[in-house]
Design a protein around this motif. Structure first.
Motif, PDB file in Angstrom:
ATOM      1  N   PRO A   1       0.661  -1.082   0.146  1.00 14.71           N
ATOM      2  CA  PRO A   1       0.101  -0.069   0.048  1.00 14.71           C
ATOM      3  C   PRO A   1       0.933   1.299   0.105  1.00 14.71           C
ATOM      4  O   PRO A   1       0.723   2.240  -0.939  1.00 14.71           O
ATOM      5  CB  PRO A   1      -0.956  -0.175   1.443  1.00 14.71           C
ATOM      6  CG  PRO A   1      -1.050  -1.645   1.551  1.00 14.71           C
ATOM      7  CD  PRO A   1       0.317  -2.231   1.002  1.00 14.71           C
ATOM      8  N   PHE A   2       1.581   1.490   1.043  1.00 15.19           N
ATOM      9  CA  PHE A   2       2.513   2.792   1.114  1.00 15.19           C
ATOM     10  C   PHE A   2       3.757   2.842   0.111  1.00 15.19           C
ATOM     11  O   PHE A   2       4.030   3.824  -0.121  1.00 15.19           O
ATOM     12  CB  PHE A   2       3.082   2.993   2.484  1.00 15.19           C
ATOM     13  CG  PHE A   2       1.422   3.092   3.540  1.00 15.19           C
ATOM     14  CD1 PHE A   2       0.776   4.393   3.217  1.00 15.19           C
ATOM     15  CD2 PHE A   2       1.150   2.129   4.338  1.00 15.19           C
ATOM     16  CE1 PHE A   2      -0.243   4.388   4.194  1.00 15.19           C
ATOM     17  CE2 PHE A   2       0.169   2.428   4.995  1.00 15.19           C
ATOM     18  CZ  PHE A   2      -0.754   3.577   5.081  1.00 15.19           C
TER      19      PHE A   2
ATOM     20  N   ILE B   1       2.049   4.213  -2.959  1.00 18.96           N
ATOM     21  CA  ILE B   1       1.687   5.465  -2.850  1.00 18.96           C
ATOM     22  C   ILE B   1       3.252   6.272  -2.695  1.00 18.96           C
ATOM     23  O   ILE B   1       3.233   7.220  -3.637  1.00 18.96           O
ATOM     24  CB  ILE B   1       1.216   5.931  -1.456  1.00 18.96           C
ATOM     25  CG1 ILE B   1      -0.326   5.140  -1.615  1.00 18.96           C
ATOM     26  CG2 ILE B   1       1.157   7.269  -1.103  1.00 18.96           C
ATOM     27  CD1 ILE B   1      -1.251   5.317  -0.206  1.00 18.96           C
TER      28      ILE B   1
ATOM     29  N   LEU C   1      -3.677  -2.559   5.151  1.00 14.18           N
ATOM     30  CA  LEU C   1      -2.662  -1.540   5.098  1.00 14.18           C
ATOM     31  C   LEU C   1      -1.292  -1.717   5.903  1.00 14.18           C
ATOM     32  O   LEU C   1      -0.557  -0.646   5.534  1.00 14.18           O
ATOM     33  CB  LEU C   1      -3.231   0.170   5.546  1.00 14.18           C
ATOM     34  CG  LEU C   1      -4.517   0.402   5.052  1.00 14.18           C
ATOM     35  CD1 LEU C   1      -5.297   1.758   5.628  1.00 14.18           C
ATOM     36  CD2 LEU C   1      -4.015   0.879   3.431  1.00 14.18           C
TER      37      LEU C   1
ATOM     38  N   PHE D   1      -4.918   4.278  -2.152  1.00 14.75           N
ATOM     39  CA  PHE D   1      -5.380   4.257  -0.971  1.00 14.75           C
ATOM     40  C   PHE D   1      -6.574   3.307  -0.561  1.00 14.75           C
ATOM     41  O   PHE D   1      -6.533   2.340   0.147  1.00 14.75           O
ATOM     42  CB  PHE D   1      -5.133   5.663  -0.051  1.00 14.75           C
ATOM     43  CG  PHE D   1      -5.671   5.247   1.337  1.00 14.75           C
ATOM     44  CD1 PHE D   1      -4.663   4.891   2.230  1.00 14.75           C
ATOM     45  CD2 PHE D   1      -7.090   5.496   1.621  1.00 14.75           C
ATOM     46  CE1 PHE D   1      -4.728   4.929   3.541  1.00 14.75           C
ATOM     47  CE2 PHE D   1      -7.060   5.086   3.210  1.00 14.75           C
ATOM     48  CZ  PHE D   1      -6.248   4.957   4.052  1.00 14.75           C
TER      49      PHE D   1
ATOM     50  N   SER E   1      -5.776  -0.324  -1.680  1.00 15.35           N
ATOM     51  CA  SER E   1      -4.956  -0.982  -0.696  1.00 15.35           C
ATOM     52  C   SER E   1      -5.827  -1.238   0.507  1.00 15.35           C
ATOM     53  O   SER E   1      -5.613  -2.290   1.157  1.00 15.35           O
ATOM     54  CB  SER E   1      -3.957  -0.114  -0.098  1.00 15.35           C
ATOM     55  OG  SER E   1      -2.922   0.300  -1.343  1.00 15.35           O
TER      56      SER E   1
END
Length: 481
Positions: A44-45, A48, A188, A253, A256
């Motif tokens: 997820p991150f 991003i 997440l 986001f 995710s």
């Protein structure tokens, strides 16, 4: 068609057209299909972080282009700036490379239209839908630039509304307001707090993110036909950057949070182009929206048509500009009474007909090579923008002008264009590093075919015309088109 003077290019694009063309050019199947693969690869991150980094790079490129486009608005955009601020050979190679990129993109998108339309009518041959799309795009671009701008505005608006609806449904699902049994916290925080694969995972997504953002440079092409580029271009740059960042980061986001990163459907959508496996479709279906697949198929169809429409516009204006500089046959510099480069449009549409070679015996091989040949041209164009801006600003100062006198001043110079240039090189190098590690020449040739298609015309033109890097004091800063 009547030939008219070059000065009759029509300035009919309004601020809303310019903004939506740039916005729509960067939101397409990359977001609707491959965003799930990004989450699967980097977490997820991690995904991003990759999109934020590429988004920042694109912002700097847009501000660089904005500074030059407001100073000297032209339909040739960065190819023209390469001619004036760097070296005529640089502008020549950049222009033909960019024209080739969008002309081949038209062929690719035409094929895609046929495949997407078969979702509803599988018994109808895909080439029929492709032919209808090609004729439609030709007519839209033939009438006037305003017709193109208005069509692109509404096609892009459909994509924007879809993303807003997706974000709205996603937020409701995340907070459990609508049907959702997803463990958002687990989704997440997978891997290393949402960073799967560490820096390697992030770097792998750079390539996907880079392709997703391509099209934002169209804002420079539209400046030549905007009613008031000094106002519309800067406004479009600022609004488009924040919207793109919001849409991409917000969408990733939501995906995710609601779809586990190991869900096999995330990868299959990117690999096969399966609408049913689109992360958008998955989220909508989980939220209880029964017509999710048809909705997303319709949106993806408009996205492909939008990309083909914008690509046709960009390629015809680039070829027109090359002709006016004597770097393409003069016929491509002719305009219809509506201010449309009709000869350039016809040649671009002829390349679009290559889409139908994929239906012929052995045609897939030719078609595949053409697609590969256009693969990196967008990144080469981005590098060209950064180099042209570095040269423009240095020449502007060297000739005694004050930077504060510019209509629009790019932020963080020279860091911005240098950062964009380095990031573009990194993305190009990351296309297929494994092929270099094993010296798989066939894969290297296919992946990096775009590079010699730029380099050979550059040195060929340089050798035949004996061009040199323009001294800063001799750079053309007249501000004329």
């Amino acid at each position: 068609m009547a030939e008219t003077n070059a000065n009759t290019i029509k300035h009919q694009l309004q601020t809303r057209h310019v903004s939506m063309i740039a916005l729509g050019g960067s939101i397409g199947t990359g977001l609707f299909l491959t965003s799930g693969a990004s989450v699967s690869q980097a977490g997820p991150f991690g995904a991003i972080a990759a999109y934020v980094a590429i988004g920042i790079m694109v912002y700097f490129l847009m501000t660089s282009l904005g500074e030059m486009a407001t100073f000297a608005p032209t339909s040739g955009s960065f190819a023209e700036y390469g001619n004036r601020f760097v070296d005529p050979a640089f502008g020549f190679a950049l222009g033909w490379n960019y024209w080739f990129n969008w002309a081949i993109t038209l062929a690719v998108d035409t094929v895609t239209v046929g495949l997407v339309a078969q979702f509803w009518l599988p018994q109808v041959p895909s080439w029929i839908f492709s032919a209808i799309a090609l004729v439609l795009i030709f007519l839209i671009n033939l009438f006037s630039v305003r017709t193109f701008g208005e069509t692109e505005f509404w096609l892009s608006l459909i994509k924007v509304v879809t993303i807003c609806f997706f974000l709205f449904i996603g937020v409701l699902a995340i907070f459990g307001i609508i049907n959702s049994h997803t463990d958002v916290v687990r989704n997440l925080t997978v891997g290393n707090h949402g960073f799967v694969g560490g820096m390697g995972g992030i770097l792998s997504v750079f390539v996907v993110a880079g392709f997703s953002f391509q099209g934002t440079e169209l804002i420079g092409i539209t400046a030549g036909e905007a009613k008031d580029p000094s106002k519309s271009v800067p406004k479009a740059i600022h609004s488009v950057f924040w919207r793109i960042l919001l849409f991409y980061i917000g969408a990733i986001f939501v995906i995710s949070a609601l779809v586990y990163y190991k869900d096999p459907r995330l990868m299959s959508a990117a690999d096969s182009g399966n609408i049913l496996m689109s992360p958008f479709t998955i989220v909508f279906k989980n939220a209880g929206i029964a017509f999710a697949a048809s909705l997303m198929n319709a949106v993806i169809l408009t996205s492909v048509l939008s990309a083909a429409n914008s690509g046709t516009y960009a390629s015809t204006r680039t070829l027109y500009s090359l002709a006016k500089k004597g770097q393409a046959p003069k016929i491509f510099g002719r305009l219809s009474k509506n201010g449309v480069p009709w000869a350039a449009l016809l040649l671009t549409m002829a390349v679009g007909l290559l889409a139908f070679t994929s239906e012929m015996k052995g045609g897939n091989i030719v078609y595949g090579w053409l697609v590969s040949a256009s693969g990196l041209t967008g990144f080469i164009a981005w590098m060209g923008i950064a180099i042209a801006h570095l040269r423009f600003r240095r020449a502007y100062v060297a000739q005694g002008h004050k930077v504060d006198d510019l209509i629009y001043k790019a932020k963080w110079f020279p860091f911005g264009p240098i950062f964009a240039l380095l990031m573009s090189i990194i993305v190009i190098c990351l296309q297929d590093p494994a092929s270099f590690a094993n010296w798989e020449w066939d894969k290297i040739a296919v992946t990096y075919l775009s590079v010699p298609i730029f380099v050979i015309p550059y040195f060929g033109y340089k050798w035949s015309k004996k061009t040199k890097l323009i001294p800063l004091e001799e750079v053309d800063l007249t501000g004329k088109k």
